[in-house]
Design an enzyme around this catalytic site. Structure first.
Site, PDB file in Angstrom:
ATOM      1  NE  ARG A  41     -11.917 -11.915 -17.738  1.00  0.00           N
ATOM      2  CZ  ARG A  41     -12.596 -12.690 -16.896  1.00  0.00           C
ATOM      3  NH1 ARG A  41     -12.049 -13.052 -15.739  1.00  0.00           N
ATOM      4  NH2 ARG A  41     -13.800 -13.115 -17.190  1.00  0.00           N
ATOM      5  NE  ARG A  45     -11.300  -5.340 -15.535  1.00  0.00           N
ATOM      6  CZ  ARG A  45     -12.539  -5.731 -15.231  1.00  0.00           C
ATOM      7  NH1 ARG A  45     -13.362  -4.893 -14.632  1.00  0.00           N
ATOM      8  NH2 ARG A  45     -12.931  -6.968 -15.514  1.00  0.00           N
ATOM      9  NE  ARG A  54      -8.382   0.750 -21.894  1.00  0.00           N
ATOM     10  CZ  ARG A  54      -9.435   0.114 -21.393  1.00  0.00           C
ATOM     11  NH1 ARG A  54      -9.351  -1.146 -21.026  1.00  0.00           N
ATOM     12  NH2 ARG A  54     -10.580   0.740 -21.244  1.00  0.00           N
ATOM     13  CG  ASP A  90     -14.027  -7.522 -26.003  1.00  0.00           C
ATOM     14  OD1 ASP A  90     -15.096  -7.823 -26.588  1.00  0.00           O
ATOM     15  OD2 ASP A  90     -13.909  -7.548 -24.770  1.00  0.00           O
ATOM     16  CE1 TYR A 165     -21.808 -10.160 -23.911  1.00  0.00           C
ATOM     17  CE2 TYR A 165     -20.349 -11.663 -25.075  1.00  0.00           C
ATOM     18  CZ  TYR A 165     -20.696 -10.986 -23.926  1.00  0.00           C
ATOM     19  OH  TYR A 165     -19.934 -11.128 -22.793  1.00  0.00           O
TER      20      TYR A 165
END
Length: 358
Positions: A41, A45, A54, A90, A165
């Site tokens: 990561r 962010r 973004r 992702d 998922y």
């Protein structure tokens, strides 16, 4: 001689150019000029420049814009001077690419409109082709032209985590539906994971053939399983993925969260490098994994919210536990937290490089 022992004619120009990098040397368990550092990561962010580019763009759409992927992937390399870039994407991108109705909802994560829970549902999981993810190939080509000798890491979600998922319909704390299917219909479960293994292997192959220098298989949720269940119900599919890309000669990394009891099995599944989260010291992780594997890890990412002195002290603990390892790639024991101070990451890279320089 392993597939990683020397450059081959099958390697891309970029893979040959990065062959002698500190990161790839550590993956091959060779002497390094310093302990290489990268962060899961790292493109995300925690960076104000990431938030700026973004802004207003949904996550999945951002993964399908080659120019944007290139910029985001390069941002932490420019800022932090890490030893490897990781491709911005992702784990659900290949599922979206084959037509699964899903979205990544802010604050929630991937959400699947129609969960997969019956044999008939397997028909929705068709094979992945390079054309399905042409934007990945394009972005990797742009990136390798910019990165020079800095390796680019490709990645994919492991079959168990993708299955979780798909079966749950989204993130889950207890994985009730997933485990119910695994225990209640083991043949359907095996067929589901086998199909996901094919999709995952195809996605990694696209990235390798486009020029990434290493690949990482993320099994984010597999720590929810007991070792016997992992060996019986998950390991065959993960092994299939690793075997499918073994002939390309790039290092294969395996990482999961909360997998202290599974480390030996995860190495046995076929990885060259086993990722370790912060819960298990690296010297103990090496004992569990056994010889013949490099390790990656494993500073607790929350430490970065403490003082500079505390960060350095905990980093020294990680480096001390890593002494004597066959190969070590320094990483956070999971990933960069969204509100991490970017300057703390830059200082951490510099500190590790300085402390381990030979």
């Amino acid at each position: 001689m392993s597939a990683m022992d020397s450059p081959t004619g099958q390697q891309t120009k970029q893979q040959s150019r990065t062959y002698d990098s500190a990161f790839l040397k550590a993956c091959r368990r060779e002497p390094v000029p310093h302990t290489p550092v990268w962060f899961m990561r790292q493109a995300g962010r925690s960076l104000p420049e990431y938030l700026k580019v973004r802004e207003g763009i949904p996550m999945l759409e951002s993964c399908m814009r080659p120019e944007l992927v290139t910029e985001i992937t390069l941002q932490p390399v420019r800022r932090h001077k890490v030893d490897a870039a990781i491709f911005f994407s992702d784990i659900v991108v290949p599922l979206k690419a084959i037509g699964i109705d899903l979205d990544i909802k802010p604050g929630v994560g991937p959400v699947v409109a129609e969960p997969i829970r019956t044999r008939a549902d397997l028909d929705r999981l068709r094979d992945l082709t390079p054309e399905d993810v042409h934007y990945v190939t394009e972005a990797i080509g742009m990136l390798t032209a910019e990165l020079g000798g800095t390796p680019l890491i490709g990645f994919a979600g492991a079959p168990f985590t993708l299955a979780s998922y798909l079966v749950e319909g989204g993130p889950s704390r207890n994985h009730e539906h997933t485990k119910a299917l695994m225990y209640g219909d083991p043949q359907l479960w095996a067929d589901l994971l086998d199909r996901l293994a094919d999709i995952t292997a195809a996605f990694l192959t696209v990235q390798i053939e486009a020029g990434v220098s290493a690949v990482q298989l993320f099994d984010s949720w597999v720590g929810a399983l007991a070792p016997a269940d992992y060996r019986r119900s998950v390991m065959p599919a993960s092994t299939k993925v690793f075997d499918a890309v073994a002939g390309h000669g790039v290092p294969r990394i395996h990482f999961g969260v909360g997998t202290g009891e599974l480390l030996g099995l995860m190495g046995e599944a076929g990885a060259d490098v086993v990722g370790v989260d912060w819960r298990v010291p690296l010297d103990e992780a090496a004992r569990r994994v056994g010889p013949g594997k490099a390790l990656q890890g494993n500073l607790d990412p929350a430490v970065l919210f403490s003082s500079r002195e505390a960060v350095e002290a905990k980093t020294d603990e990680v480096l001390a536990a890593a002494r004597g390892l066959e190969g070590h790639v320094f990483n956070l024991g999971h990933g960069v937290l969204p509100t991490t101070d970017p300057d703390a990451l830059t200082r951490l890279v510099e500190y590790v490089h300085t402390r381990t320089a030979v």
